[in-house]
Design a protein around this motif. Sequence first.
Motif, short mmCIF file in Angstrom:
data_model
loop_
_atom_site.label_atom_id
_atom_site.label_comp_id
_atom_site.label_asym_id
_atom_site.label_seq_id
_atom_site.Cartn_x
_atom_site.Cartn_y
_atom_site.Cartn_z
N THR A 1 -0.77 -14.29 -1.34
CA THR A 1 0.51 -14.65 -0.78
C THR A 1 1.31 -15.02 -1.74
OG1 THR A 1 -0.13 -17.01 -0.17
CG2 THR A 1 -0.36 -15.23 1.62
N LEU A 2 0.68 -15.50 -3.01
CA LEU A 2 1.51 -15.75 -4.37
C LEU A 2 2.61 -14.66 -4.76
CD1 LEU A 2 -1.15 -17.84 -6.22
CD2 LEU A 2 0.62 -18.73 -4.89
N VAL A 3 2.04 -13.51 -4.46
CA VAL A 3 3.05 -12.39 -4.88
C VAL A 3 4.10 -12.03 -3.73
CG1 VAL A 3 3.20 -10.09 -5.62
CG2 VAL A 3 1.14 -11.02 -6.13
N ALA A 4 5.27 -12.41 -4.14
CA ALA A 4 6.63 -12.20 -3.34
C ALA A 4 6.98 -10.67 -3.30
CB ALA A 4 7.88 -13.09 -3.73
N ASP A 5 7.64 -10.11 -2.46
CA ASP A 5 8.00 -8.95 -2.24
C ASP A 5 9.49 -8.57 -1.52
OD1 ASP A 5 8.24 -6.03 -2.31
OD2 ASP A 5 6.67 -5.68 -0.63
N PRO A 6 10.40 -9.38 -2.26
CA PRO A 6 11.79 -9.31 -1.75
C PRO A 6 12.42 -7.86 -1.76
CG PRO A 6 11.85 -10.18 -4.05
CD PRO A 6 10.58 -10.13 -3.70
N ARG A 7 11.89 -7.25 -2.35
CA ARG A 7 12.62 -5.48 -2.55
C ARG A 7 11.99 -4.57 -1.45
NH1 ARG A 7 12.16 -7.82 -7.47
NH2 ARG A 7 14.12 -8.21 -8.80
N GLY A 8 10.95 -5.10 -1.11
CA GLY A 8 10.14 -4.14 0.08
C GLY A 8 9.48 -3.13 -0.43
N LEU A 9 8.67 -3.59 -1.68
CA LEU A 9 8.15 -2.55 -2.57
C LEU A 9 7.06 -1.89 -1.98
CD1 LEU A 9 8.68 -3.85 -6.19
CD2 LEU A 9 9.81 -2.24 -5.29
N TYR A 10 6.22 -2.91 -1.15
CA TYR A 10 5.25 -2.47 -0.44
C TYR A 10 5.41 -1.33 0.47
CZ TYR A 10 0.84 -2.64 2.46
OH TYR A 10 -0.25 -2.31 3.00
N ASP A 11 6.48 -1.33 1.26
CA ASP A 11 6.80 -0.01 2.07
C ASP A 11 7.07 1.25 1.22
OD1 ASP A 11 6.47 -1.42 4.44
OD2 ASP A 11 8.23 -2.45 4.57
N ILE A 12 7.75 0.92 0.23
CA ILE A 12 8.05 2.26 -0.91
C ILE A 12 6.92 2.76 -1.46
CG2 ILE A 12 9.24 2.89 -2.99
CD1 ILE A 12 11.20 0.58 -2.29
N TYR A 13 5.90 1.97 -1.68
CA TYR A 13 4.64 2.54 -2.59
C TYR A 13 3.86 3.08 -1.19
CZ TYR A 13 6.28 -0.16 -6.80
OH TYR A 13 6.66 -0.30 -7.83
N CYS A 14 3.92 2.67 -0.06
CA CYS A 14 2.91 3.25 0.93
C CYS A 14 3.50 4.48 1.59
CB CYS A 14 2.66 2.14 1.99
SG CYS A 14 1.40 0.95 1.70
N GLN A 15 4.62 4.95 1.04
CA GLN A 15 5.24 6.11 1.67
C GLN A 15 4.18 7.15 1.64
OE1 GLN A 15 9.11 6.71 0.19
NE2 GLN A 15 9.88 5.04 1.10
N GLY A 16 4.04 8.06 2.56
CA GLY A 16 2.98 9.24 2.50
C GLY A 16 1.58 8.74 2.58
N MET A 17 1.35 7.70 2.92
CA MET A 17 -0.22 7.10 3.20
C MET A 17 -0.36 7.69 4.63
SD MET A 17 -1.50 5.50 0.69
CE MET A 17 -0.72 4.66 -0.96
N PRO A 18 -1.74 7.78 4.95
CA PRO A 18 -2.14 8.32 6.23
C PRO A 18 -1.64 7.01 7.28
CG PRO A 18 -3.87 8.60 4.52
CD PRO A 18 -3.04 7.79 3.94
N SER A 19 -1.40 7.32 8.31
CA SER A 19 -0.73 6.58 9.42
C SER A 19 -2.05 5.79 9.97
CB SER A 19 0.15 6.85 10.55
OG SER A 19 -0.67 8.29 11.06
#
Length: 453
Positions: free
Chosen positions: A197-215
């Motif tokens: 939780t020390l890693v902040a993600d204000p730009r929503g990079l998690y969702d960007i990097y997960c694009q195309g992953m299996p649902s």
Amino acid sequence: MGADSNLCVLHADVVTPSDVDLPPHSLPLTFFDVKWLRGPPVQRLFLYRLQDHHHHGNVQQLLSDLRASLSKALNLFYPLAGHVRLAPDTNRYELFYQPGDGVSFTVAEYDADVGDLASDGPVQVAMLAPLVPSLPKGRAVLALQATVLLGGRGVALGVTMHHTAGDDASSTHLLHTWAALCNGAVEMPPPPVLDHTLVADPRGLYDIYCQGMPSGGNEMEFVTSSVSSVPDDQLVATFTLPQEVLTAIKEALAGEATRHGAPPRRCSSTLAAYTFIWSCYYRAKKDQEQGHAKTTHFLFSVDHRARLKPPLPATYFGNCSIPAIAVTRHDELTAAGTGGLFAAFTAIANALEEVVSEGYPERWDGCGKRVMEAAKAGMMFVVGSPRFRVYDVDFGFGRPAKVVAVSGAMPGAMPVADARNGDGGVEVGLTFSAGGMEHFQRCFSDAMHAIGM
């Protein structure tokens, strides 16, 4: 594959943390982690020479000590005993541990001499591949293999860790801790910081990097090995750049800067090694390239633990690196004398300055696209770093005779490590076919002559 027939698996089991009271724990993956979900694991091989007094009984005790100390190390690094899954009722991935989970630990024998395997080479990659384990199915993140080599004269320790669980700083932190527990060190490495939780993600990079992953997370399976199929003619060799060579490279670069009327720039030993090998590599490939105006790329990772706002602890366990991508033209990179060195260094220094600049995080959303574009255009990429001190991983039977980044034993990869003699030099592993290896060795010798060595 022929080398596989030389391997005899004696037994395979699972090592669990020795603390039976560890509770279940979920470690949420950050945007630094999820970009590695579809990639192959990192596989390293540590080769140790054993002294003559290590007869059969002593070797068995050595293997028992490795297993027992690993169990203790997993008390600190217990998420590595778990597996990656989708957190219940979410679309977010996590590294999940529950009591009873453990790490695959294989013990084997191999009909090969440690001196041959630990040679600076060239060595067949196919001879090394059986000594690193595959990850078990089910999205496990760590597997280990201890192999007794011909006549008990050596031990090979194969370490396979999925990049999703952590970067090289994290994996070598585990190894140094495990080794200290095994050799009875008085001073232990500091424990890992497991708080993602020390890693902040204000730009929503998690969702960007997960694009195309299996649902459906349970439908996704990891690539379990980087070396499941290796051509027999693929060779890996080690090239060491001692401190005096690195100094000569820096002096040559300073001379070129003066000739170009450019201000001198700081050049670390690591950047000097990158510069020298990148230029040599493409000189060796020059005859095969079609156009001299074509550009090529050089990729290396930059640790951002101290650069985040707020910064992360140095012992943060996970991934925290951003790729730097240098680009230059083939004809500039392969210029005669030390001109190619200057072109390589200028491109690498520019890439480093860009990736650590104040505004660069605004471009992190496009990192994946830029890496793919560089790979398509042609690139060399770095594996590892001298700062991880892999030759200090001593389990009580001496420093490694050789450390090989087996997953980096492929054309275009540039595994780097601290020089094993501890003189501050840099060790580089490169992989070619037999003909390509001979050509590179000639170019390496010519480049050494160009810097006066």
